[in-house]
Design an enzyme around this catalytic site. Structure first.
Site, PDB file in Angstrom:
ATOM      1  N   LEU A 199      -1.043   4.124  11.865  1.00 50.57           N
ATOM      2  CA  LEU A 199      -1.978   5.152  11.399  1.00 50.57           C
ATOM      3  C   LEU A 199      -2.883   4.572  10.331  1.00 50.57           C
ATOM      4  O   LEU A 199      -2.581   4.609   9.139  1.00 50.57           O
ATOM      5  CB  LEU A 199      -1.237   6.384  10.869  1.00 50.57           C
ATOM      6  CG  LEU A 199      -2.138   7.592  10.597  1.00 50.57           C
ATOM      7  CD1 LEU A 199      -2.901   8.011  11.862  1.00 50.57           C
ATOM      8  CD2 LEU A 199      -1.337   8.766  10.061  1.00 50.57           C
ATOM      9  N   ASP A 200      -4.001   4.044  10.766  1.00 49.03           N
ATOM     10  CA  ASP A 200      -4.982   3.457   9.859  1.00 49.03           C
ATOM     11  C   ASP A 200      -5.728   4.558   9.125  1.00 49.03           C
ATOM     12  O   ASP A 200      -6.202   5.518   9.738  1.00 49.03           O
ATOM     13  CB  ASP A 200      -5.967   2.607  10.666  1.00 49.03           C
ATOM     14  CG  ASP A 200      -7.032   1.997   9.787  1.00 49.03           C
ATOM     15  OD1 ASP A 200      -6.714   1.041   9.070  1.00 49.03           O
ATOM     16  OD2 ASP A 200      -8.175   2.499   9.813  1.00 49.03           O
ATOM     17  N   ASP A 232       2.626   8.292   7.792  1.00 50.51           N
ATOM     18  CA  ASP A 232       2.694   6.871   8.147  1.00 50.51           C
ATOM     19  C   ASP A 232       4.045   6.539   8.776  1.00 50.51           C
ATOM     20  O   ASP A 232       4.117   5.825   9.783  1.00 50.51           O
ATOM     21  CB  ASP A 232       2.508   5.988   6.899  1.00 50.51           C
ATOM     22  CG  ASP A 232       1.116   6.058   6.315  1.00 50.51           C
ATOM     23  OD1 ASP A 232       0.143   5.945   7.085  1.00 50.51           O
ATOM     24  OD2 ASP A 232       1.002   6.226   5.094  1.00 50.51           O
ATOM     25  N   ASP A 248       0.836  -1.191   0.000  1.00 51.89           N
ATOM     26  CA  ASP A 248       0.000   0.000   0.000  1.00 51.89           C
ATOM     27  C   ASP A 248       0.875   1.245   0.000  1.00 51.89           C
ATOM     28  O   ASP A 248       1.971   1.260   0.559  1.00 51.89           O
ATOM     29  CB  ASP A 248      -0.915   0.018   1.233  1.00 51.89           C
ATOM     30  CG  ASP A 248      -1.886  -1.145   1.248  1.00 51.89           C
ATOM     31  OD1 ASP A 248      -2.311  -1.571   0.162  1.00 51.89           O
ATOM     32  OD2 ASP A 248      -2.209  -1.630   2.350  1.00 51.89           O
ATOM     33  N   GLU A 288       2.230  -2.583  10.712  1.00 50.68           N
ATOM     34  CA  GLU A 288       1.861  -2.562   9.301  1.00 50.68           C
ATOM     35  C   GLU A 288       2.952  -1.932   8.445  1.00 50.68           C
ATOM     36  O   GLU A 288       3.109  -2.276   7.277  1.00 50.68           O
ATOM     37  CB  GLU A 288       0.554  -1.790   9.087  1.00 50.68           C
ATOM     38  CG  GLU A 288       0.122  -1.819   7.626  1.00 50.68           C
ATOM     39  CD  GLU A 288      -1.115  -1.004   7.338  1.00 50.68           C
ATOM     40  OE1 GLU A 288      -1.751  -1.281   6.317  1.00 50.68           O
ATOM     41  OE2 GLU A 288      -1.436  -0.100   8.124  1.00 50.68           O
ATOM     42  N   GLU A 289       3.705  -1.023   9.027  1.00 45.09           N
ATOM     43  CA  GLU A 289       4.663  -0.258   8.237  1.00 45.09           C
ATOM     44  C   GLU A 289       6.018  -0.934   8.072  1.00 45.09           C
ATOM     45  O   GLU A 289       6.901  -0.382   7.414  1.00 45.09           O
ATOM     46  CB  GLU A 289       4.843   1.134   8.848  1.00 45.09           C
ATOM     47  CG  GLU A 289       3.550   1.932   8.986  1.00 45.09           C
ATOM     48  CD  GLU A 289       2.794   2.081   7.668  1.00 45.09           C
ATOM     49  OE1 GLU A 289       3.453   2.111   6.610  1.00 45.09           O
ATOM     50  OE2 GLU A 289       1.551   2.137   7.692  1.00 45.09           O
ATOM     51  N   GLU A 349      -5.714  -5.285  12.611  1.00 45.06           N
ATOM     52  CA  GLU A 349      -6.974  -4.643  12.273  1.00 45.06           C
ATOM     53  C   GLU A 349      -8.157  -5.527  12.690  1.00 45.06           C
ATOM     54  O   GLU A 349      -8.945  -5.145  13.560  1.00 45.06           O
ATOM     55  CB  GLU A 349      -7.024  -4.326  10.767  1.00 45.06           C
ATOM     56  CG  GLU A 349      -6.055  -3.218  10.383  1.00 45.06           C
ATOM     57  CD  GLU A 349      -6.020  -2.920   8.889  1.00 45.06           C
ATOM     58  OE1 GLU A 349      -5.884  -1.733   8.533  1.00 45.06           O
ATOM     59  OE2 GLU A 349      -6.107  -3.877   8.072  1.00 45.06           O
ATOM     60  N   ASP A 383      -1.255  -1.085  13.925  1.00 47.14           N
ATOM     61  CA  ASP A 383      -1.371  -0.274  12.714  1.00 47.14           C
ATOM     62  C   ASP A 383      -1.186   1.163  13.182  1.00 47.14           C
ATOM     63  O   ASP A 383      -2.108   1.763  13.741  1.00 47.14           O
ATOM     64  CB  ASP A 383      -2.743  -0.471  12.068  1.00 47.14           C
ATOM     65  CG  ASP A 383      -2.874   0.266  10.745  1.00 47.14           C
ATOM     66  OD1 ASP A 383      -2.012   1.113  10.448  1.00 47.14           O
ATOM     67  OD2 ASP A 383      -3.845   0.006  10.009  1.00 47.14           O
TER      68      ASP A 383
END
Length: 345
Positions: A111-112, A68, A62, A90-91, A272, A109
């Site tokens: 910064l969703d 982020d 993504d 996530e990053e 998530e 996560d």
């Protein structure tokens, strides 16, 4: 309600079973400290030098922007100060081992929904806290029922913390004067019969028959099986969708569908779907893939994807029943995803 109980006081005394010095409480405190800083960065936007510059792609391919990267830096730096054995973010592509002997592991996560910042829409940080099992990495591959706590910070008109802890869901708001989170709601319960659904209708041609049938029932309104007119909502920010369900009820659907790379859904299980499912269940709701309870699933990869249907228990139950008569989009092989059969595969 007396809005004077701070998060620190709540963790230290209002939850006696945690007790002073609890490692779970320490991790939550660390995350809250980082969330205050991140909230200020988001509120300032380009005035803080954060202007949405492209920063490449994250672990799942993504698009990643500068906020982020900064959110990940803030959250991981805060977690390094706590009793954390390992982090899945996530990053970052791989889990990060901090202190292999520490008692907790965190999936996050940072910064969703960051793409929504360009439209001034609420975004958030989602986190899941687990007790370390035999080793740090294997902890992340246990079912969602192994979570000790979960929650999300929502950066919107107010900065709020939704915290699932000790089988209760409580909500805090950031007092910007004191830079402390203050308890505003205890024991949140999801309203059971709200005629409201959230789904991206533009993907309808890709849905399976169960999701299509459910939405058809809703669109029939008062003349249909449910006997009432429904409202449709779609914010495109998972934390904002979850908060609305906690306040108003209804159901949110991000199902698997027939598009390439969507057969397993798009949301990430560990940071998530799992934490959102814990929040939903402890608030009296439910969360499912349409076939399986989310909290029963175990990931086999750190960034495993999953469908997510969450909200009122009745709506999730109805969707599960509809899925029972629908062929899965893809049949799993000898090594079934999540160590179970039938997850839209």
């Amino acid at each position: 309600m007396d809005y004077s109980l701070t998060l620190d006081a709540y963790l230290g005394g209002a939850t006696p079973s945690l007790g002073q010095g609890s490692s779970v409480a320490t991790v939550i405190t660390c995350l809250a400290s980082a969330a205050v800083e991140l909230s200020e960065l988001i509120a300032a936007g380009p005035l803080s030098g954060i202007d949405g510059r492209d920063s490449g792609t994250n672990s799942g391919g993504d698009r990643q922007i500068d906020i982020d990267v900064e959110a990940n830096r803030l959250m991981c730096a805060a977690l390094r100060k706590g009793p954390v054995a390992a982090i899945v973010s996530e990053e970052t592509e791989l889990p990060e081992i901090l202190d292999s002997g520490a008692g907790l592991c965190v999936a996050i996560d940072p910064l969703d929904g960051s793409a929504n910042l360009a439209n001034n829409i609420s975004v958030g940080t989602i986190f899941s806290i687990r007790r370390r099992s035999r080793d740090a990495l294997s902890t992340f591959f246990e079912p969602g029922t192994a979570q000790q706590a979960a929650g999300c910070f929502i950066y919107g008109p107010q900065t709020t913390l939704v915290l699932a802890l000790e089988h209760s869901v409580d909500i805090f708001i950031l007092d910007r004067r004191s830079r402390e989170f203050v308890l505003i709601r205890r024991g949140v319960r999801i309203p059971s019969d709200t005629a409201e659904f959230a789904i991206n209708m533009s993907n309808r041609r890709h849905w399976n028959a169960a999701v299509d049938a459910y939405i058809d029932h809703c669109l029939l309104g008062a003349s249909g099986e449910y006997g009432e007119d429904f409202n449709m909502r779609w914010i495109g920010s998972l934390v904002a969708e979850a908060y609305r369900i906690l306040m108003r009820g209804g159901v949110f659907l991000y199902p698997a569908d027939a598009r390439r790379n969507y057969h397993e859904g798009r949301l990430r299980l560990l940071y998530e779907a799992h934490p959102m499912a814990l929040i939903m269940e402890w608030a009296g709701g439910a969360a499912s893939t349409g076939r399986d309870r989310i909290l029963d699933l175990s990931a086999r990869m750190p960034h495993q994807r999953a469908p997510l249907i969450m909200g009122s228990a009745r709506a999730v139950r109805d969707l599960n029943l509809l899925h029972q008569g629908v062929q899965p989009l893809y049949e799993s092989s000898k090594a079934p995803l999540f160590a179970r059969r039938g997850l839209f595969l």
